[in-house]
Structures are given as structure tokens and as C-alpha cells.
Design a protein around this motif. Structure first.
Motif, short mmCIF file in Angstrom:
data_model
loop_
_atom_site.label_atom_id
_atom_site.label_comp_id
_atom_site.label_asym_id
_atom_site.label_seq_id
_atom_site.Cartn_x
_atom_site.Cartn_y
_atom_site.Cartn_z
N ARG A 102 0.24 38.80 -35.63
CA ARG A 102 -1.13 39.21 -35.32
C ARG A 102 -2.13 38.13 -35.75
NH1 ARG A 102 -3.00 44.31 -34.46
NH2 ARG A 102 -1.05 45.15 -35.29
N GLU A 103 -1.81 37.42 -36.85
CA GLU A 103 -2.72 36.40 -37.37
C GLU A 103 -1.94 35.13 -37.70
OE1 GLU A 103 -5.14 37.76 -40.59
OE2 GLU A 103 -5.50 39.70 -39.67
N LEU A 104 -2.50 34.00 -37.28
CA LEU A 104 -1.90 32.69 -37.53
C LEU A 104 -2.94 31.79 -38.19
CD1 LEU A 104 0.06 31.71 -34.28
CD2 LEU A 104 0.95 31.51 -36.59
N ILE A 105 -2.48 30.96 -39.10
CA ILE A 105 -3.31 29.89 -39.65
C ILE A 105 -2.62 28.58 -39.35
CG2 ILE A 105 -4.30 28.87 -41.72
CD1 ILE A 105 -4.40 31.61 -42.98
N ILE A 106 -3.33 27.66 -38.72
CA ILE A 106 -2.78 26.36 -38.36
C ILE A 106 -3.45 25.30 -39.23
CG2 ILE A 106 -2.48 24.64 -36.55
CD1 ILE A 106 -2.56 26.92 -34.53
N ARG A 107 -2.66 24.63 -40.04
CA ARG A 107 -3.18 23.56 -40.90
C ARG A 107 -2.58 22.23 -40.44
NH1 ARG A 107 -5.82 26.32 -44.78
NH2 ARG A 107 -4.94 28.28 -45.55
N ASN A 108 -3.40 21.38 -39.90
CA ASN A 108 -2.97 20.07 -39.44
C ASN A 108 -3.59 18.98 -40.29
OD1 ASN A 108 -1.49 21.06 -37.32
ND2 ASN A 108 -2.45 19.80 -35.76
N GLU A 126 -4.81 41.73 -29.57
CA GLU A 126 -5.55 40.55 -30.02
C GLU A 126 -4.69 39.73 -30.97
OE1 GLU A 126 -10.23 41.99 -29.86
OE2 GLU A 126 -9.25 41.65 -31.81
N VAL A 127 -4.78 38.43 -30.83
CA VAL A 127 -4.12 37.50 -31.74
C VAL A 127 -5.20 36.60 -32.33
CG1 VAL A 127 -2.45 35.62 -32.00
CG2 VAL A 127 -1.97 37.50 -30.42
N ARG A 128 -5.30 36.60 -33.65
CA ARG A 128 -6.33 35.80 -34.32
C ARG A 128 -5.71 34.53 -34.90
NH1 ARG A 128 -11.22 38.24 -35.33
NH2 ARG A 128 -11.36 40.41 -34.64
N ILE A 129 -6.34 33.40 -34.57
CA ILE A 129 -5.82 32.10 -35.00
C ILE A 129 -6.93 31.36 -35.73
CG2 ILE A 129 -4.82 29.91 -34.28
CD1 ILE A 129 -3.73 31.33 -31.81
N THR A 130 -6.66 30.99 -36.97
CA THR A 130 -7.63 30.23 -37.77
C THR A 130 -7.16 28.78 -37.87
OG1 THR A 130 -8.13 32.20 -39.09
CG2 THR A 130 -8.79 30.08 -40.00
N LEU A 131 -8.06 27.86 -37.55
CA LEU A 131 -7.73 26.43 -37.55
C LEU A 131 -8.26 25.76 -38.82
CD1 LEU A 131 -8.67 25.50 -33.87
CD2 LEU A 131 -6.43 26.18 -34.76
N ASP A 132 -7.44 24.91 -39.39
CA ASP A 132 -7.83 24.04 -40.49
C ASP A 132 -7.26 22.67 -40.16
OD1 ASP A 132 -8.52 22.83 -42.86
OD2 ASP A 132 -7.01 23.86 -44.07
N VAL A 133 -7.97 21.94 -39.31
CA VAL A 133 -7.43 20.72 -38.70
C VAL A 133 -8.23 19.51 -39.15
CG1 VAL A 133 -6.98 19.50 -36.53
CG2 VAL A 133 -6.60 21.98 -36.69
N SER A 134 -7.55 18.55 -39.77
CA SER A 134 -8.15 17.27 -40.14
C SER A 134 -7.31 16.17 -39.50
CB SER A 134 -8.19 17.10 -41.66
OG SER A 134 -9.03 18.07 -42.25
N GLY A 135 -7.72 15.73 -38.33
CA GLY A 135 -6.93 14.76 -37.59
C GLY A 135 -5.80 15.44 -36.84
N GLY A 136 -5.30 14.79 -35.81
CA GLY A 136 -4.20 15.36 -35.05
C GLY A 136 -4.69 16.27 -33.93
N SER A 137 -3.77 17.06 -33.40
CA SER A 137 -4.10 17.87 -32.22
C SER A 137 -3.42 19.23 -32.28
CB SER A 137 -3.65 17.13 -30.95
OG SER A 137 -2.24 16.98 -30.92
N VAL A 138 -4.05 20.18 -31.58
CA VAL A 138 -3.48 21.51 -31.39
C VAL A 138 -3.54 21.81 -29.90
CG1 VAL A 138 -3.68 23.97 -31.86
CG2 VAL A 138 -4.23 22.31 -33.66
N LYS A 139 -2.38 22.15 -29.30
CA LYS A 139 -2.31 22.49 -27.89
C LYS A 139 -1.75 23.90 -27.76
CE LYS A 139 -1.65 17.73 -26.29
NZ LYS A 139 -0.78 16.80 -25.52
N MET A 140 -2.39 24.71 -26.91
CA MET A 140 -1.95 26.09 -26.70
C MET A 140 -1.80 26.36 -25.21
SD MET A 140 -4.33 28.16 -29.40
CE MET A 140 -4.57 27.58 -31.08
N LEU A 141 -0.67 26.94 -24.85
CA LEU A 141 -0.42 27.37 -23.48
C LEU A 141 -0.36 28.89 -23.50
CD1 LEU A 141 0.22 26.43 -20.56
CD2 LEU A 141 2.64 26.63 -21.16
N LEU A 142 -1.34 29.54 -22.89
CA LEU A 142 -1.46 30.99 -22.95
C LEU A 142 -0.80 31.66 -21.76
CD1 LEU A 142 -5.14 31.44 -24.19
CD2 LEU A 142 -3.08 30.86 -25.48
#
Length: 210
Positions: A102-108, A126-142
């Protein structure tokens, strides 16, 4: 003989809170700053409210819009913590039939995260995604028919490319957090059938089932 009238049950939201509970909520607000969910001014305002709260209902008002941060009453079911994906100068790839929390945290940290939801097991509206990204990339295919909300993503020297958008499709992906010197790209899977061949755009092709 008349029976004594039983008192009405107390609404858990009206239960009084202790100093320890107020301090716990302030710690949660501090974590929200680290996740890029609150500004310093918002943190100060909500901390004042939390420290002045007398009931659990008042205390929860400062957390209600923060994904994954909830101070629940003792009678409520246990909250499932969000799943964290960490890519530190590395690559994380999720595809195929994987179970989406249900909830994701992405740390890049100078890493790459690729999430293919098109064939995943999604049991939530609903799917909740929290981003914590410093450099790099996040790609999502829905998946087809889905929608996404990226309005609360904070971007500093980075970019967000959303080719899906909308708010009515299901499942709905709500993305928040912060991107610094990184990128977020979101698109929906498309399918083209040529005879018995089904081509998914992008990344995959296979045979039709009929």
C-alpha cells in the motif's frame, strides 16, 4: 427493579493523550521533514498543535495527510509499515507478477529504480509512494486504466515527466516527497496486437492467449 443505565462507550478519538504520546507525534513530524513531506514552517505549526492537543482526535489532525505516519488509538488495527527500496549507486528493478504494498518509500542516492506495475498484484485502490531522491532516476510503468497524482512532489534541479496524470483511474498512485538533481518518469503500459503477437510498449512482447 430498574436496571442502572449503562454509560455510553467513549469514542477513542476523545481519549486523553499523554506527554509521551505528544512527544512521539513530534518525532513523526521530524521524520516527515526528512522525507520532504513538510516545510520547516509547517513543522513548527503542527508541532504547536501537537503539544497543545488534549485528545487523540486533536493529535491525529497533524498527521492525517502524511502517508505512513499515523498515531493510532489502541483499538485500531496495526498499521503495516511502508516498504523501503534503497538504491545507493545501484539499480533496483521490479517487474512481472510482484506484490505491490500500500505504501512505498524510494530512496535513491545516485541510483536507479525501475518499477513495472503493469503485471503486478495490486490489491489497493490507492498506492502511496514517497520519494527521497538525490541524484539518479526513478521510472514507473503503470497498468492500463490507472491514474497518478504528482502535485506534491518537490523538485530541486531535477525533472518530473508524467505521461499518465488524471485522478479518476484505478488503481490511483499518489506520489509525494522530494527529488534533488534527479528525475522521475511515469508512463502507462500500452498494448498493440498484430495477429497472435501482443506487443507491450515498452519492454515486452508475447503471444495472445486466444
Amino acid at each position: 427493579m430498574l436496571m442502572a443505565e449503562q454509560p455510553a462507550p467513549v469514542d477513542p478519538r476523545e481519549l486523553r493523550v499523554s506527554d509521551a504520546e505528544r512527544s512521539h507525534v513530534v518525532n513523526l513530524l521530524q521524520k516527515a521533514i526528512g522525507h520532504g513531506l513538510l516545510s520547516l514552517d509547517e513543522f513548527t505549526e503542527r508541532t504547536d498543535v501537537a503539544l497543545a492537543a488534549k485528545t487523540r482526535g486533536e493529535l491525529n489532525t497533524v498527521l492525517v495527510d502524511l502517508p505512513g505516519l499515523t498515531h493510532k488509538d489502541p483499538t485500531a488495527p496495526a498499521h503495516t509499515p511502508p516498504v523501503e527500496l534503497r538504491a545507493n549507486m545501484s539499480t533496483i528493478n521490479r517487474q512481472g507478477s510482484w506484490r505491490v504494498p500500500r505504501e512505498l518509500i524510494i530512496r535513491n542516492r545516485l541510483g536507479s529504480t525501475k518499477l513495472d506495475f503493469s503485471e503486478a498484484e495490486i490489491s489497493h485502490a490507492e498506492v502511496r509512494i514517497t520519494l527521497d531522491v538525490s541524484g539518479g532516476s526513478v521510472k514507473m510503468l503503470l497498468p492500463a486504466g490507472s491514474s497518478v497524482d504528482t502535485n506534491d512532489v518537490q523538485v530541486v534541479a531535477g525533472s518530473v515527466k508524467d505521461r499518465v496524470g488524471g485522478t479518476n483511474g484505478r488503481p490511483r498512485f499518489i506520489i509525494t516527497g522530494r527529488i534533488t538533481a534527479g528525475s522521475l518518469k511515469i508512463r502507462r503500459a500500452g498494448y498493440v496486437r498484430i495477429g497472435n503477437l501482443v506487443i507491450r510498449s515498452p519492454w515486452k512482447m508475447g503471444m495472445a492467449s486466444d
